[in-house]
Design a protein around this motif. Structure first.
Motif, PDB file in Angstrom:
ATOM      1  N   UNK A  70      44.784  42.696  34.716  1.00 26.76           N
ATOM      2  CA  UNK A  70      45.425  42.909  33.412  1.00 26.76           C
ATOM      3  C   UNK A  70      46.482  41.849  33.145  1.00 26.76           C
ATOM      4  N   UNK A  71      47.176  41.466  34.185  1.00 27.37           N
ATOM      5  CA  UNK A  71      48.224  40.450  34.020  1.00 27.37           C
ATOM      6  C   UNK A  71      47.608  39.120  33.630  1.00 27.37           C
ATOM      7  N   UNK A  72      46.372  38.861  34.204  1.00 28.16           N
ATOM      8  CA  UNK A  72      45.710  37.614  33.848  1.00 28.16           C
ATOM      9  C   UNK A  72      45.271  37.629  32.389  1.00 28.16           C
ATOM     10  N   UNK A  73      44.929  38.840  31.884  1.00 26.97           N
ATOM     11  CA  UNK A  73      44.481  38.953  30.493  1.00 26.97           C
ATOM     12  C   UNK A  73      45.655  39.001  29.529  1.00 26.97           C
ATOM     13  N   UNK A  74      46.720  39.686  29.916  1.00 26.88           N
ATOM     14  CA  UNK A  74      47.902  39.794  29.064  1.00 26.88           C
ATOM     15  C   UNK A  74      49.123  40.081  29.931  1.00 26.88           C
ATOM     16  N   UNK A  75      50.281  39.617  29.556  1.00 25.69           N
ATOM     17  CA  UNK A  75      51.487  39.811  30.360  1.00 25.69           C
ATOM     18  C   UNK A  75      51.789  41.294  30.553  1.00 25.69           C
ATOM     19  N   UNK A  76      52.482  41.590  31.647  1.00 22.89           N
ATOM     20  CA  UNK A  76      52.927  42.952  31.911  1.00 22.89           C
ATOM     21  C   UNK A  76      52.307  43.577  33.130  1.00 22.89           C
ATOM     22  N   UNK A  77      51.249  42.969  33.677  1.00 25.25           N
ATOM     23  CA  UNK A  77      50.624  43.504  34.879  1.00 25.25           C
ATOM     24  C   UNK A  77      51.256  42.905  36.132  1.00 25.25           C
ATOM     25  N   UNK A  78      50.602  43.150  37.260  1.00 29.54           N
ATOM     26  CA  UNK A  78      51.076  42.644  38.549  1.00 29.54           C
ATOM     27  C   UNK A  78      50.560  41.230  38.756  1.00 29.54           C
ATOM     28  N   UNK A  79      51.428  40.308  39.138  1.00 30.20           N
ATOM     29  CA  UNK A  79      51.003  38.929  39.359  1.00 30.20           C
ATOM     30  C   UNK A  79      50.268  38.802  40.686  1.00 30.20           C
ATOM     31  N   UNK A  80      49.531  37.705  40.845  1.00 28.27           N
ATOM     32  CA  UNK A  80      48.850  37.447  42.114  1.00 28.27           C
ATOM     33  C   UNK A  80      49.866  37.312  43.242  1.00 28.27           C
ATOM     34  N   UNK A  81      50.968  36.636  42.950  1.00 27.01           N
ATOM     35  CA  UNK A  81      52.009  36.492  43.967  1.00 27.01           C
ATOM     36  C   UNK A  81      52.563  37.864  44.361  1.00 27.01           C
ATOM     37  N   UNK A  82      52.748  38.713  43.352  1.00 29.08           N
ATOM     38  CA  UNK A  82      53.233  40.060  43.644  1.00 29.08           C
ATOM     39  C   UNK A  82      52.241  40.854  44.481  1.00 29.08           C
ATOM     40  N   UNK A  83      50.943  40.680  44.190  1.00 23.58           N
ATOM     41  CA  UNK A  83      49.929  41.387  44.969  1.00 23.58           C
ATOM     42  C   UNK A  83      49.925  40.903  46.416  1.00 23.58           C
ATOM     43  N   UNK A 135      47.597  26.765  45.156  1.00 27.55           N
ATOM     44  CA  UNK A 135      46.225  27.070  44.775  1.00 27.55           C
ATOM     45  C   UNK A 135      46.093  28.575  44.528  1.00 27.55           C
ATOM     46  N   UNK A 136      45.508  28.926  43.388  1.00 31.93           N
ATOM     47  CA  UNK A 136      45.321  30.327  43.049  1.00 31.93           C
ATOM     48  C   UNK A 136      44.117  30.872  43.800  1.00 31.93           C
ATOM     49  N   UNK A 137      44.294  32.016  44.448  1.00 33.65           N
ATOM     50  CA  UNK A 137      43.199  32.651  45.167  1.00 33.65           C
ATOM     51  C   UNK A 137      42.266  33.344  44.178  1.00 33.65           C
ATOM     52  N   UNK A 138      40.980  33.190  44.390  1.00 34.79           N
ATOM     53  CA  UNK A 138      40.001  33.837  43.542  1.00 34.79           C
ATOM     54  C   UNK A 138      40.033  35.347  43.759  1.00 34.79           C
ATOM     55  N   UNK A 139      39.548  36.090  42.771  1.00 34.21           N
ATOM     56  CA  UNK A 139      39.598  37.544  42.846  1.00 34.21           C
ATOM     57  C   UNK A 139      38.849  38.104  44.050  1.00 34.21           C
ATOM     58  N   UNK A 140      37.630  37.593  44.398  1.00 39.49           N
ATOM     59  CA  UNK A 140      36.944  38.124  45.586  1.00 39.49           C
ATOM     60  C   UNK A 140      37.767  37.961  46.864  1.00 39.49           C
ATOM     61  N   UNK A 141      38.535  36.883  46.933  1.00 41.51           N
ATOM     62  CA  UNK A 141      39.372  36.665  48.121  1.00 41.51           C
ATOM     63  C   UNK A 141      40.478  37.719  48.161  1.00 41.51           C
ATOM     64  N   UNK A 142      41.080  37.997  46.999  1.00 40.75           N
ATOM     65  CA  UNK A 142      42.116  39.030  46.942  1.00 40.75           C
ATOM     66  C   UNK A 142      41.527  40.406  47.279  1.00 40.75           C
ATOM     67  N   UNK A 143      40.306  40.658  46.810  1.00 38.85           N
ATOM     68  CA  UNK A 143      39.658  41.935  47.106  1.00 38.85           C
ATOM     69  C   UNK A 143      39.399  42.061  48.610  1.00 38.85           C
ATOM     70  N   UNK A 144      38.890  40.977  49.221  1.00 35.64           N
ATOM     71  CA  UNK A 144      38.654  40.988  50.668  1.00 35.64           C
ATOM     72  C   UNK A 144      39.957  41.208  51.421  1.00 35.64           C
ATOM     73  N   UNK A 145      41.021  40.579  50.933  1.00 32.10           N
ATOM     74  CA  UNK A 145      42.328  40.734  51.566  1.00 32.10           C
ATOM     75  C   UNK A 145      42.802  42.182  51.487  1.00 32.10           C
ATOM     76  N   UNK A 146      42.498  42.854  50.393  1.00 28.56           N
ATOM     77  CA  UNK A 146      42.909  44.251  50.266  1.00 28.56           C
ATOM     78  C   UNK A 146      42.197  45.115  51.305  1.00 28.56           C
TER      79      UNK A 146
END
Length: 507
Positions: free
Chosen positions: A147-160, A1-12
């Motif tokens: 950016x990775x979600x919009x176009x390849x080359x950014x950091x993946x969610x898994x990488x984050x 399951x892909x984590x939503x952006x707010x969840x990733x932000x909270x995790x940061x």
């Protein structure tokens, strides 16, 4: 399951806070062991809470009150850090500002402590710097995820997630290292381990023969089982080489005593039962130990109290205070500055290197741990920690008794059953214990040998139990002939009263 952006932000935000607290703990371990941000804020909360709230926590949680407080603070910090992470991702730099504000609160709590050193603010400052920088960095990396979600080359969610996990892991390692360094003050731990108690100039009498009843409370409470109720969220680790006791205030000859001077005095061994005023009827916040120390009355005699002094305000290294009637420290009871407990140096949790032990008074007015000052004063001029919060100023221990066996709601077999427990009224003594079955008459129990008026007494009643459900009630009579009251009173303001009862089923 892909984590939503707010969840990733909270995790940061949580990750930045964990790392900041970890590095702060390491700084505290190296520079200011009593200034760990989480612990100083916890201590600040303890001091700020109303007395009724503290009493409720003790009555409900008992010895778990401090771990629960730390756990609650950790959850609160995590929640605020998650909010900071979301704020930073949406409206920077407000997330960093929130984390810095949390650190400022910790710094204020640290520098206002009684034992604050010149570097007390450093761990909180480190937490602010590290958590703010990391949150800014993690927020930028989260934008790479976008950016990775919009176009390849950014950091993946898994990488984050991997990056955040590694950062939090490093923070946890720093936290563990800080606890190893700081909780310790390893020099002090080693000093205690190497310290050998001096021989007593006056030894305690032989222990009385215990009653042979399975499940009865032992006459001597082992150190590891002795109750601990105090306001110290982080146990002080005092170096005996640096410890001193100031005796001052309304005295003719104020002086300061070092640890080396104290243990060079003719120490006395005595047995005293200590009880917490928060002990409810039938509760376990009470214990009996063999103490080694020097009579406080001799030190006060040296200081020369002024005629109108009537109270000694004792102060702990962490700022806690207790107000003890001067008469309780100058009469012939075994009120001592204790350095030993049950044949070993005081455990850290019980006041190493020096604490007060005063028979006949509840601990909140007498049993100051980590004691560093005795101020001669008056009750109408000074008030102690708990007195400020509505508790009685003098705190004499009340006559009480407890049934240890059988336990409440136990099932026992018909026939002879040993009903047993302990009874106490320190500095007065217990002369009789009686047991009532249901609504019947009270019957005399057999008493264990009395050690002194300052210790509890074991007792046992041999009951010819018949089938059915029964209520057992105990009451004691003290050495003056006073019978324990059945009137029920709460622990506030000066100790609980009432008779202990248990219900048992006889099969």
């Amino acid at each position: 399951m892909r984590l939503r952006r707010p969840v990733l932000a909270a995790l940061s935000g949580i990750t930045a806070a964990v790392a900041g607290l970890g590095v702060a703990e390491l700084a505290a371990g190296l520079l200011a062991s009593t200034s760990s941000p989480l612990f100083v804020v916890g201590s600040f909360v303890i001091d700020a809470l109303p007395g009724a709230v503290k009493e409720f926590a003790i009555s409900v949680l008992g010895h778990a009150d401090k771990p629960v407080l730390i756990g609650t603070l950790a959850v609160l910090v995590a929640a605020l850090s998650a909010i900071a992470g979301i704020l930073e991702s949406r409206r920077p730099p407000y997330g960093r500002v929130l984390l810095v504000l949390l650190a400022v609160v910790a710094a204020i709590a640290a520098i206002t402590r009684a034992d604050a050193g010149v570097l007390a603010f450093v761990p909180s400052a480190v937490a602010a710097l590290v958590s703010a920088l990391l949150l800014s960095w993690l927020a930028s990396r989260l934008r790479d995820v976008d950016r990775e979600a919009a176009q390849p080359g950014g950091l993946s969610r898994r990488g984050f997630l991997t990056l955040a996990g590694a950062t939090a892991g490093a923070g946890i390692l720093a936290l563990v290292a800080g606890r190893v360094l700081g909780v310790g003050s390893q020099v002090v731990v080693k000093a205690r381990a190497l310290f050998t108690l001096p021989a007593a100039a006056v030894t305690a009498p032989p222990l009385p023969a215990p009653l042979d009843v399975t499940g009865i409370t032992p006459f001597i409470t082992p150190n590891q089982a002795f109750y601990r109720i105090d306001t110290a969220l982080q146990v002080p680790k005092l170096n005996p080489d640096d410890w001193s006791l100031a005796i001052e205030g309304m005295v003719e000859h104020p002086f300061t005593l070092s640890f080396a001077e104290l243990i060079a005095l003719p120490l006395e061994e005595s047995r005293t039962t200590l009880a917490c005023v928060s002990n409810y009827v039938g509760g376990d916040l009470i214990g009996n130990a063999t103490w080694l120390g020097y009579p406080i009355r001799a030190l006060l005699q040296r200081a020369g109290p002024l005629p109108d002094a009537d109270m000694v305000l004792s102060t702990s290294s962490d700022g806690f205070t207790a107000g003890t009637p001067l008469t309780a420290l100058t009469d012939q009871r075994n009120a001592i500055l204790a350095v030993g407990m049950n044949g070993e140096p005081l455990p850290f949790e019980h006041g190493y290197p020096v604490r007060m032990v005063v028979p006949g008074l509840y601990g909140y007015v007498s049993a100051t741990k980590w004691v560093t000052k005795l101020k001669l004063t008056r009750f109408d001029r000074d008030a102690a920690y708990w007195t400020h919060q509505g508790w009685s100023a003098r705190g004499p221990v009340k006559l009480s008794s407890r049934i240890d066996v059988p336990r409440d709601r136990a099932t026992v077999k018909a026939g002879m059953v040993a009903v047993a427990g302990v009874a106490w009224r320190q500095h007065v003594g217990v002369s009789a214990v009686q047991v009532q079955v249901d609504d019947g008459a009270f019957h005399d129990a057999e008493l264990g040998t009395a050690q002194s008026a300052d210790t509890w007494r074991q007792w046992v009643y041999r009951w010819n139990a018949t089938s059915g459900r029964h209520t057992l009630t105990v009451r004691a009579t003290d050495a003056t002939g006073e019978v324990q009251t059945a009137r029920v009173a709460d622990v506030v303001p000066d100790g609980a009263t009432g008779l202990h009862r248990v219900e048992v089923t006889v099969s």
